[in-house]
Design a protein around this motif. Structure first.
Motif, PDB file in Angstrom:
ATOM      1  N   ARG A   1       0.839  -1.184   0.000  1.00 37.67           N
ATOM      2  CA  ARG A   1       0.000   0.000   0.000  1.00 37.67           C
ATOM      3  C   ARG A   1       0.882   1.244   0.000  1.00 37.67           C
ATOM      4  O   ARG A   1       1.454   1.606   1.033  1.00 37.67           O
ATOM      5  N   ALA A   2       0.969   1.870  -1.168  1.00 39.48           N
ATOM      6  CA  ALA A   2       1.768   3.090  -1.315  1.00 39.48           C
ATOM      7  C   ALA A   2       0.927   4.302  -0.923  1.00 39.48           C
ATOM      8  O   ALA A   2      -0.312   4.252  -0.908  1.00 39.48           O
ATOM      9  N   VAL A   3       1.605   5.386  -0.607  1.00 40.04           N
ATOM     10  CA  VAL A   3       0.916   6.617  -0.218  1.00 40.04           C
ATOM     11  C   VAL A   3       0.133   7.161  -1.407  1.00 40.04           C
ATOM     12  O   VAL A   3       0.668   7.321  -2.512  1.00 40.04           O
ATOM     13  N   ALA A   4      -1.149   7.415  -1.200  1.00 44.35           N
ATOM     14  CA  ALA A   4      -2.026   7.960  -2.243  1.00 44.35           C
ATOM     15  C   ALA A   4      -3.019   8.901  -1.569  1.00 44.35           C
ATOM     16  O   ALA A   4      -4.056   8.467  -1.064  1.00 44.35           O
ATOM     17  N   VAL A   5      -2.702  10.173  -1.543  1.00 44.53           N
ATOM     18  CA  VAL A   5      -3.501  11.169  -0.828  1.00 44.53           C
ATOM     19  C   VAL A   5      -4.535  11.767  -1.784  1.00 44.53           C
ATOM     20  O   VAL A   5      -4.211  12.192  -2.893  1.00 44.53           O
ATOM     21  N   VAL A   6      -5.778  11.780  -1.342  1.00 43.41           N
ATOM     22  CA  VAL A   6      -6.878  12.378  -2.097  1.00 43.41           C
ATOM     23  C   VAL A   6      -7.597  13.375  -1.208  1.00 43.41           C
ATOM     24  O   VAL A   6      -7.388  13.410   0.017  1.00 43.41           O
ATOM     25  N   GLN A   7      -8.444  14.196  -1.807  1.00 44.73           N
ATOM     26  CA  GLN A   7      -9.270  15.139  -1.069  1.00 44.73           C
ATOM     27  C   GLN A   7     -10.666  14.543  -0.906  1.00 44.73           C
ATOM     28  O   GLN A   7     -11.340  14.293  -1.900  1.00 44.73           O
ATOM     29  N   GLY A   8     -11.085  14.321   0.316  1.00 48.50           N
ATOM     30  CA  GLY A   8     -12.399  13.726   0.512  1.00 48.50           C
ATOM     31  C   GLY A   8     -12.740  13.584   1.982  1.00 48.50           C
ATOM     32  O   GLY A   8     -12.126  14.203   2.856  1.00 48.50           O
ATOM     33  N   ASN A   9     -13.724  12.739   2.247  1.00 54.62           N
ATOM     34  CA  ASN A   9     -14.192  12.463   3.602  1.00 54.62           C
ATOM     35  C   ASN A   9     -13.586  11.145   4.061  1.00 54.62           C
ATOM     36  O   ASN A   9     -13.832  10.091   3.456  1.00 54.62           O
ATOM     37  N   GLY A  10     -12.792  11.189   5.132  1.00 58.94           N
ATOM     38  CA  GLY A  10     -12.096   9.998   5.596  1.00 58.94           C
ATOM     39  C   GLY A  10     -13.024   8.891   6.052  1.00 58.94           C
ATOM     40  O   GLY A  10     -12.758   7.704   5.807  1.00 58.94           O
TER      41      GLY A  10
END
Length: 412
Positions: free
Chosen positions: A294-303
């Motif tokens: 699982r690589a780092v993949a940052v998105v904008q959203g609701n956790g």
């Protein structure tokens, strides 16, 4: 049981499909303004070419209406000279007349050629001006339509409270603007009523179920209760728990259909790890191995909602697996401006024509809703709604050898 996220303060927004990639040359897109400009300029060019042809034909006819306007009848010691034509220094009268006719024919042809070339240059210059003028006029005529488009984009990106309120003459564009405003009014009322209904249903449905659970737990805690009563209480408690899960799933499904307003940075790798931690005990009980990088993949959203996607996919992958030697692979990656959550598993062979059915509420593969203990049949429906609310999508593909490959793609 995890608490459901609070509804957004602004009116909910409709769900939109992910935007397609922009073309490499957006200015080449055949917009209405470009087409109107080409139409205006093309009509001007056609009219100019027709007018030029008529003028050329009339000029040619006028110049060729008669032969040489004069001729030499007779003379002695006649000498002719011209700066434009070559005339004989001496000769007979007939030779002089032929030379004059040839010279005048050349002058007529040169005049027609000059008229044609200069007219073509003038036509090209005026065509450029006509295209520029047509482009400006088309932009002015279509400016109300551009205002409608910008308002629609703001509505899709923020809330339903914006209106066009177009001023100007009572023409077709004004009628379109007023119709669009009326549609937005109705949509805002409908979504506000839906939000109010979800909030009220959340309270009205949870309260009696919570009371029933409390009463059943109190009766089950009595050590002097008969065995039959305890067994009945456990059955009712399991049924009540299933009803609570169903209510929570329906409420979450109703809320997740709306696009997310309050977005924060969320790492899909962390979300997937938390989901794996919650499903690990069930996986160990079923002897299912969970693996994957699982690589780092940052998105904008609701956790919370994104974690629900990962949890639903991992739980389904664990529950719908083979009895022995099964595995679940959870992978997150960042590629081409999109974050991807990939959940694949071993399991029974899934026909490709049944893939679309698994995303429908209460639908399973060859399993009735009331005869399964693996959930309430809303997990993948919720996952799809949450993905759409984040501007992404979820795709299911049959895996070679059995099982599924679930791919969630979200914009960064």
């Amino acid at each position: 049981m995890a608490a459901s996220p609070a509804p957004p303060t602004a009116p909910p927004k409709p769900t939109w499909a992910p935007k397609s990639a922009e073309p490499p040359f957006p200015w080449l897109r055949p917009t209405i303004r470009i087409r109107l400009t080409l139409l205006y300029g093309g009509m001007f060019m056609i009219a100019g070419i027709l007018l030029l042809s008529i003028i050329y034909l009339l000029a040619a006819q006028a110049l060729h209406a008669g032969s040489t306007p004069f001729k030499i009848v007779g003379a002695q010691n006649l000498t002719l000279s011209s700066s434009n034509c070559q005339l004989p220094r001496s000769g007979t009268v007939a030779e002089f007349n032929d030379a004059i006719s040839t010279c005048m024919a050349q002058q007529r042809q040169q005049a027609l050629d000059n008229l044609l070339s200069r007219s073509l240059l003038a036509l090209v210059g005026l065509s450029v001006i006509a295209f520029a003028f047509g482009y400006a006029m088309a932009g002015r005529v279509l400016s109300p339509l551009g205002r409608i488009t910008r308002t629609a984009r703001r509505v899709a990106g923020t809330d339903l409270s914006r209106r066009i309120e177009l001023d100007g003459p009572d023409d077709e564009l004004k009628e379109l603007s007023d119709t669009f405003d009326e549609m937005l009014d109705r949509l805002e009322r409908a979504f506000t009523a839906q939000q109010r209904f979800v909030a009220n249903a959340s309270h009205e449905l949870r309260t009696p179920l919570a009371i029933n659970r409390t009463l059943l737990e109190v009766h089950l805690s009595d050590p002097g209760a008969p065995v039959e009563l305890q067994q009945l209480g456990k059955t009712l408690l399991a049924t009540n728990e299933r009803s609570e899960q169903l209510v929570e799933g329906l409420l979450l499904l109703a809320r997740s259909d709306n696009e997310i307003i309050d977005r924060k940075p969320v790492d899909l790798a962390e979300v997937a790890s938390r989901a794996i931690d919650q499903a690990r005990s069930e996986a160990e009980a079923k002897s299912v191995e969970i693996k994957g990088e699982r690589a780092v993949a940052v998105v904008q959203g609701n956790g919370v909602l994104l974690e629900r996607i990962a949890l639903n996919l991992v739980q389904n992958a664990v529950r719908y697996n083979i009895p022995e030697g099964g595995w679940v692979e959870v992978v997150t990656e960042l590629k081409d401006g999109h974050a991807t959550l990939l959940v694949s598993n071993t399991g029974p062979v899934v026909p490709a024509y049944e893939i679309d059915n698994i995303f429908e509420p209460f639908r399973r593969l060859r399993t009735e809703r009331t005869g399964s203990d693996k959930g309430v049949g809303l997990g993948l429906s919720i996952a799809r709604s949450v993905a759409r609310a984040h501007g992404g999508r979820i795709i299911a593909e049959p895996r070679d050898g059995g099982g599924l490959v679930m791919r969630v793609t979200l914009p960064v």
